[in-house]
Design a protein around this motif. Sequence first.
Motif, PDB file in Angstrom:
ATOM      1  N   THR A  20       0.887  -1.126   0.033  1.00 36.39           N
ATOM      2  CA  THR A  20      -0.029   0.040  -0.013  1.00 36.39           C
ATOM      3  C   THR A  20       0.765   1.296  -0.070  1.00 36.39           C
ATOM      4  O   THR A  20       0.287   2.339   0.225  1.00 36.39           O
ATOM      5  CB  THR A  20      -0.914  -0.035   1.120  1.00 36.39           C
TER       6      THR A  20
ATOM      7  N   HIS B 257      -2.425   1.524  -7.739  1.00 35.27           N
ATOM      8  CA  HIS B 257      -2.430   0.110  -7.318  1.00 35.27           C
ATOM      9  C   HIS B 257      -3.436  -0.297  -6.110  1.00 35.27           C
ATOM     10  O   HIS B 257      -4.070  -1.171  -6.193  1.00 35.27           O
ATOM     11  CB  HIS B 257      -1.180  -0.350  -7.035  1.00 35.27           C
ATOM     12  N   VAL B 258      -3.625   0.635  -5.099  1.00 35.97           N
ATOM     13  CA  VAL B 258      -4.357   0.463  -4.116  1.00 35.97           C
ATOM     14  C   VAL B 258      -5.822   0.747  -4.574  1.00 35.97           C
ATOM     15  O   VAL B 258      -6.937   0.044  -4.263  1.00 35.97           O
ATOM     16  CB  VAL B 258      -4.107   1.271  -2.981  1.00 35.97           C
TER      17      VAL B 258
ATOM     18  N   LYS C 133      -7.135   0.661  -7.516  1.00 39.94           N
ATOM     19  CA  LYS C 133      -7.549  -0.615  -8.454  1.00 39.94           C
ATOM     20  C   LYS C 133      -8.056  -1.641  -7.874  1.00 39.94           C
ATOM     21  O   LYS C 133      -8.991  -2.509  -8.135  1.00 39.94           O
ATOM     22  CB  LYS C 133      -6.496  -0.974  -9.390  1.00 39.94           C
ATOM     23  N   ASN C 134      -7.347  -2.059  -6.816  1.00 37.20           N
ATOM     24  CA  ASN C 134      -7.663  -3.342  -5.924  1.00 37.20           C
ATOM     25  C   ASN C 134      -8.669  -3.109  -4.892  1.00 37.20           C
ATOM     26  O   ASN C 134      -9.125  -3.975  -4.008  1.00 37.20           O
ATOM     27  CB  ASN C 134      -6.585  -3.808  -5.249  1.00 37.20           C
ATOM     28  N   SER C 135      -9.323  -1.988  -4.926  1.00 41.29           N
ATOM     29  CA  SER C 135     -10.141  -1.725  -3.830  1.00 41.29           C
ATOM     30  C   SER C 135     -11.708  -1.580  -4.181  1.00 41.29           C
ATOM     31  O   SER C 135     -11.897  -1.165  -5.400  1.00 41.29           O
ATOM     32  CB  SER C 135      -9.860  -0.255  -3.008  1.00 41.29           C
ATOM     33  N   GLU C 136     -12.648  -2.173  -3.599  1.00 46.18           N
ATOM     34  CA  GLU C 136     -13.846  -1.921  -4.068  1.00 46.18           C
ATOM     35  C   GLU C 136     -14.608  -0.735  -3.362  1.00 46.18           C
ATOM     36  O   GLU C 136     -15.447   0.257  -4.150  1.00 46.18           O
ATOM     37  CB  GLU C 136     -15.052  -3.171  -3.500  1.00 46.18           C
TER      38      GLU C 136
ATOM     39  N   GLU D  54     -14.735   2.040 -13.310  1.00 45.02           N
ATOM     40  CA  GLU D  54     -13.832   1.472 -12.139  1.00 45.02           C
ATOM     41  C   GLU D  54     -14.428   0.862 -11.045  1.00 45.02           C
ATOM     42  O   GLU D  54     -13.938   0.048 -10.274  1.00 45.02           O
ATOM     43  CB  GLU D  54     -12.853   2.522 -11.629  1.00 45.02           C
TER      44      GLU D  54
ATOM     45  N   ARG E 114     -17.232  -1.641  -9.048  1.00 43.46           N
ATOM     46  CA  ARG E 114     -17.706  -3.185  -9.271  1.00 43.46           C
ATOM     47  C   ARG E 114     -19.031  -3.050  -9.801  1.00 43.46           C
ATOM     48  O   ARG E 114     -19.304  -4.247 -10.189  1.00 43.46           O
ATOM     49  CB  ARG E 114     -17.550  -3.821  -7.874  1.00 43.46           C
TER      50      ARG E 114
END
Length: 238
Positions: free
Chosen positions: A2, A120-121, A123-126, A215, A217
């Motif tokens: 992170t 990077h955080v 993109k990987n976070s909802e 971006e 969900r």
Amino acid sequence: MTGFRLNFSPLKEPLGFVKLVEWLTAVFAFGSCGGFSGKNILTVLCGDGRNETLNANFHYPFRLSQVPLIEGNTTVCNHSVTLTHMVGDSTSSAEFFVAIAIICFLHSMVALLVYLGYMHVYKNSEFGPILDFVVTAILVFLWLVSSSAWAKGLQNVKYATDTEGLSATLDLCKESSITCEVTEYANMRTLNISVVFGYLNMFVWAFNAWFVYKETRWHSQKFSSPPGPGRQHVPVTI
């Protein structure tokens, strides 16, 4: 991981590039309105052929009812005139417009920091993209409301500082032998531009809302959901 990772590649994508445009348009919006100061000159044509001039000064936040057109007891065209203020107050609409512009300016800076350093955080976070989309949608609505309110407020400022508005304010101008006319106008081009930038910001933020939505969900689930029972493939028996 992170940690902060500086990466300028998001600026090459619509998500980051449009955010940079939002930052610039917000600067122009509050800069063209918040720093305004102008003066109209009202010429009073006396019945005896003399002319006298009055200065109608006005500036942001356009609280005209507290701006004196005539200070103290003054003699104009042989008439004694008491303290007279201009009429009108566009403070609420002007300050609301500038406040929204500053909020969007700060939000764009924070969003750019996230995009360039923590993509990077993101993109990987909802939760991150959803919060970004909700805030963006709210700001689109606020740009519409504040721009419309300021457009109306600007019309009121123009009327109050024009010949008709100043003549209605000054009892002296209602005399049959006296004529009042604004002979020099302040340049309100920047105020007109501020309204244009207000609506431009609304469209830019609405455009950006689509890329932020992609971006989330919600968008990914829409295109990755399994087919329903009625759409299942039935093998053909030979």
